[in-house]
Design an enzyme around this catalytic site. Structure first.
Site, PDB file in Angstrom:
ATOM      1  N   GLY A 174     -24.923   2.014  10.426  1.00  0.00           N
ATOM      2  CA  GLY A 174     -25.183   1.972   8.995  1.00  0.00           C
ATOM      3  C   GLY A 174     -23.970   1.464   8.246  1.00  0.00           C
ATOM      4  O   GLY A 174     -23.593   0.299   8.354  1.00  0.00           O
ATOM      5  N   GLU A 175     -23.334   2.349   7.487  1.00  0.00           N
ATOM      6  CA  GLU A 175     -22.156   2.017   6.688  1.00  0.00           C
ATOM      7  C   GLU A 175     -22.458   0.874   5.724  1.00  0.00           C
ATOM      8  O   GLU A 175     -21.691  -0.073   5.609  1.00  0.00           O
ATOM      9  CB  GLU A 175     -20.958   1.677   7.571  1.00  0.00           C
ATOM     10  CG  GLU A 175     -20.532   2.810   8.489  1.00  0.00           C
ATOM     11  CD  GLU A 175     -19.314   2.443   9.321  1.00  0.00           C
ATOM     12  OE1 GLU A 175     -18.342   1.933   8.741  1.00  0.00           O
ATOM     13  OE2 GLU A 175     -19.356   2.653  10.542  1.00  0.00           O
ATOM     14  N   HIS A 176     -23.597   0.971   5.027  1.00  0.00           N
ATOM     15  CA  HIS A 176     -23.944  -0.055   4.050  1.00  0.00           C
ATOM     16  C   HIS A 176     -25.008   0.479   3.103  1.00  0.00           C
ATOM     17  O   HIS A 176     -25.569   1.563   3.299  1.00  0.00           O
ATOM     18  CB  HIS A 176     -24.441  -1.339   4.739  1.00  0.00           C
ATOM     19  CG  HIS A 176     -25.679  -1.158   5.555  1.00  0.00           C
ATOM     20  ND1 HIS A 176     -25.654  -1.099   6.931  1.00  0.00           N
ATOM     21  CD2 HIS A 176     -26.981  -1.013   5.198  1.00  0.00           C
ATOM     22  CE1 HIS A 176     -26.878  -0.929   7.386  1.00  0.00           C
ATOM     23  NE2 HIS A 176     -27.713  -0.875   6.349  1.00  0.00           N
ATOM     24  N   ALA A 177     -25.273  -0.292   2.068  1.00  0.00           N
ATOM     25  CA  ALA A 177     -26.380  -0.042   1.149  1.00  0.00           C
ATOM     26  C   ALA A 177     -27.173  -1.337   1.038  1.00  0.00           C
ATOM     27  O   ALA A 177     -26.787  -2.378   1.572  1.00  0.00           O
ATOM     28  CB  ALA A 177     -25.862   0.408  -0.213  1.00  0.00           C
TER      29      ALA A 177
END
Length: 304
Positions: A212-215
């Protein structure tokens, strides 16, 4: 003992703290004994670098950063910029080692003695050698917010619960036990609040890795750990919370402009993700500082 780091003062105290000509050090930063800041490195406003640390060319220390004593920032192999970035308000504990090229996210914390070989997400807490995520700063817990913590627990019966982080919701699906095999079922639009256009599966993730580590600008996502377990951290720019997915009848909905990280994968974990949009690289926001800037712009555009 700390010395003020205005260029003229530091250069007069070369026996304790040295700033090479061309290095950028804020007048409000503080450098400890035997700190050396090389040409091409920078130290931001109100940051503190304790003693015995060398900031090699390319090292970027943001605003409000705290670097403990004896921290090692590894130089780049063969020279050149080390590429180490310490984003605003992060903390690096005494004796930690940061390998070249790593990025320590905004507000993150590296525990003393840790060896960091990969990027650390914003507000994550990492420890060990090699360092792995053990928690999140400002995570909701029973001690600091009992009400939200109760909501963070999945409901015992099929229902939907508002988490309190942006528009994130927790979903408990129907689960049927049967001697022939168990069954969990959900309906798009009724149980999952969008019509998916694609799905992907995440599996075989080493326990020390994060995903992940995102939007997303536009994409809605819905996560179900269909086997094993994993933790999901969600962040709306103001509030963060960790949720454990540990059963196939548990799901979490992440609307657009929600920062998400998945970690603490069990060895057998299989994470199923439904997405409302086809893959488009431009829809991803992978830098936490950019994420905050997009949120601020979005608020300015809201009516009233």
């Amino acid at each position: 003992m700390f010395q003020h780091t205005r260029r003229r003062e530091v250069m007069q105290l070369a026996e304790t703290a040295i700033v090479q000509a061309g290095a950028r050090v804020s007048a409000t930063a503080r450098l400890g004994d035997y700190v050396k800041v090389y040409l091409g490195a920078s130290v931001g406003d109100d940051s503190v670098v304790h003693g015995m640390t060398q900031l090699w060319p390319g090292a970027q220390v943001g605003a409000g950063v705290i670097v403990g004593p004896g921290v090692t920032l590894a130089p780049a192999v063969g020279g050149g910029d080390c590429g180490i970035v310490l984003e605003d308000r992060c903390e690096v504990g005494a004796g930690a080692t940061l390998l070249a090229g790593v990025n320590i996210g905004t507000g993150a914390r590296v525990e003393p003695g840790a060896t960091v070989a990969q990027n650390v997400p914003a507000y994550a807490i990492v420890s060990g050698t090699p360092a792995r995520i053990t928690g999140y700063v400002e995570k909701l817990t029973p001690d600091d917010n009992a009400g939200w913590y109760r909501q963070a627990r999945f409901p015992a019966t099929p229902s939907t619960v508002v988490l309190g982080v942006g528009g994130v919701t927790l979903h408990r699906f129907k689960y049927l036990n049967d001697p022939r095999g168990d069954l969990s079922v959900g309906e798009f639009l009724n149980d999952i609040p969008f019509q998916p256009k694609r799905y992907f599966l995440v599996m075989n993730v080493p326990s020390d890795k994060t995903r992940g580590e995102h939007a997303h600008h536009r994409c809605h996502q819905f996560l179900v750990c269909v086997k094993g377990s994993c933790a999901v951290m969600v962040d709306d720019g103001e509030t963060r919370c960790e949720v454990l997915l540990e059963s196939a009848d548990m799901g979490i909905y992440l609307p657009p402009l929600t920062w998400g990280v998945q970690y603490k994968y069990s060895a057998d974990a299989v994470l199923l993700v439904f997405a409302s949009e086809f893959y488009e690289a431009s829809d991803y926001i992978r830098d936490y500082r950019e994420f905050n800037a997009v949120l601020a712009q979005s608020k300015l555009q809201q009516p009233g």
